[in-house]
Design an enzyme around this catalytic site. Structure first.
Site, mmCIF file in Angstrom:
data_model
loop_
_atom_site.group_PDB
_atom_site.id
_atom_site.type_symbol
_atom_site.label_atom_id
_atom_site.label_comp_id
_atom_site.label_asym_id
_atom_site.label_seq_id
_atom_site.Cartn_x
_atom_site.Cartn_y
_atom_site.Cartn_z
ATOM 1 N N SER A 120 11.002 -3.535 -0.275
ATOM 2 C CA SER A 120 9.746 -4.167 -0.662
ATOM 3 C C SER A 120 9.954 -5.263 -1.683
ATOM 4 O O SER A 120 9.005 -5.960 -2.024
ATOM 5 C CB SER A 120 8.783 -3.110 -1.209
ATOM 6 O OG SER A 120 9.374 -2.436 -2.297
ATOM 7 N N HIS A 141 9.950 -5.076 6.047
ATOM 8 C CA HIS A 141 9.148 -4.297 5.104
ATOM 9 C C HIS A 141 8.066 -3.552 5.879
ATOM 10 O O HIS A 141 6.999 -4.090 6.159
ATOM 11 C CB HIS A 141 8.553 -5.230 4.051
ATOM 12 C CG HIS A 141 7.783 -4.521 3.001
ATOM 13 N ND1 HIS A 141 6.849 -5.140 2.205
ATOM 14 C CD2 HIS A 141 7.801 -3.210 2.604
ATOM 15 C CE1 HIS A 141 6.321 -4.255 1.382
ATOM 16 N NE2 HIS A 141 6.878 -3.085 1.603
ATOM 17 N N GLU A 153 6.174 -6.878 7.746
ATOM 18 C CA GLU A 153 6.568 -8.109 7.054
ATOM 19 C C GLU A 153 8.080 -8.280 7.266
ATOM 20 O O GLU A 153 8.870 -7.455 6.800
ATOM 21 C CB GLU A 153 6.235 -7.963 5.566
ATOM 22 C CG GLU A 153 6.404 -9.194 4.736
ATOM 23 C CD GLU A 153 5.975 -8.945 3.286
ATOM 24 O OE1 GLU A 153 6.062 -7.799 2.814
ATOM 25 O OE2 GLU A 153 5.564 -9.915 2.620
ATOM 26 N N ASN A 191 4.270 -7.272 -1.693
ATOM 27 C CA ASN A 191 4.482 -6.576 -2.965
ATOM 28 C C ASN A 191 4.390 -7.491 -4.172
ATOM 29 O O ASN A 191 4.081 -7.042 -5.269
ATOM 30 C CB ASN A 191 5.834 -5.853 -2.945
ATOM 31 C CG ASN A 191 5.669 -4.442 -2.444
ATOM 32 O OD1 ASN A 191 4.643 -4.123 -1.856
ATOM 33 N ND2 ASN A 191 6.642 -3.597 -2.670
#
Length: 289
Positions: A120, A141, A153, A191
């Site tokens: 992340s 991710h 992601e 994140n």
């Protein structure tokens, strides 16, 4: 190309979800972790995940759960990754831990095998530099719970080749997911934004501005979010949130990522969220005050 055999490294919350999703979509999975105890617990969690999926998804209800579980082999021996087509690495969100894993994967896995880091916040280029195949290292991710999230992601590191990006998209399609490709900056998109929101929500609780329940209710009722920031933190795992903030603080050298002391105290006390049974909320049905 069909990625039939997939290595999943790390059998924590994310690794369990990735392994379950892969098995449900017809992949053979080699799930690796450091102890039999962790792996046995992971297998039990996957079986539980399938039962939960059957409550909401007709396809999961109709599926043969025993056959899905048989698609997953468990081992503590990294050498068994020698014949897999693709690896998804899900170890702890810590540079020290991941740094020790990638040279092993690079040595053991076939030259054409792509290594995907489920991270992340950690730089993909930095992970790739510890291998002899930097063009075949990419970030993925996944979000929790993995089997229920349609989007991933995908992070293109500086050395990541276009062929690897396309292969990653194909791989995710075979898992029933869609990719959004972003560039390699710490925290990427999700994140970098989310961790600030969670951290500030924890500061709000620490400053006694509002209770955890009221903080989350504001986001749910006022912004139509499905889940508030503190319940999201509990779902991710407070230890993972803390690790992510520390990586972001170190990477950007910006005090805005300084973890809230309340978060540090909760992690030190073993209040990790859903994985430990208690975080900002408890999961016996009673909310903390």
């Amino acid at each position: 190309m069909k990625y039939a055999r997939v290595g999943v490294v790390g059998a924590g919350v994310m690794g369990v979800g990735v392994a379950q999703n892969l098995a449900q979509t017809g992949h053979r999975v080699m799930l690796v972790d450091v102890s039999e105890e962790i792996l046995d617990r992971a297998r039990a969690e996957i079986a539980k995940g399938l039962r939960l999926a059957a409550m909401f998804e007709p396809a999961a209800r109709a599926a043969d759960h025993s056959a899905i579980l048989e698609q997953i082999s468990i081992t503590t021996d990294y050498e068994r990754l020698g014949d897999v087509d693709f690896v998804v690495e899900n170890t702890t969100e810590s540079w020290a831990v991941k740094q020790s894993v990638y040279p092993q994967l690079d040595r053991i896995c076939r030259d054409d095998c792509i290594l995907a880091a489920n991270t992340s916040a950690i730089s993909i280029a930095r992970l790739a530099s510890s291998t002899r195949r930097p063009d075949r290292v990419i970030g993925m991710h996944f979000m929790n719970p993995v089997p229920r999230k349609p989007l991933v992601e995908v992070i293109r590191g500086g050395p990541t080749s276009e062929a690897t990006v396309e292969a990653a998209k194909t791989f995710l399609q075979q898992m029933g997911k869609r990719a959004i490709v972003v560039k390699d900056m710490p925290g990427f998109v999700s994140n970098r934004v989310l961790m600030l929101t969670i951290n500030e929500a924890i500061f709000v609780v620490q400053d006694d501005v509002a209770s955890p329940a009221d903080v989350d209710e504001i986001f749910i009722q006022c912004f139509a979010h499905k889940m508030g920031p503190l319940a999201t933190a509990d779902l991710i795992g407070l230890d993972t949130v803390l690790h992510s903030l520390q990586v972001l603080a170190d990477s950007y050298g910006d005090s805005k990522y300084r973890p809230c002391p309340r978060l540090v105290q909760m992690v030190q006390a073993g209040l990790l969220g859903r994985k430990s049974g208690r975080g900002f909320f408890d999961y016996t049905g009673r909310r903390l005050t």
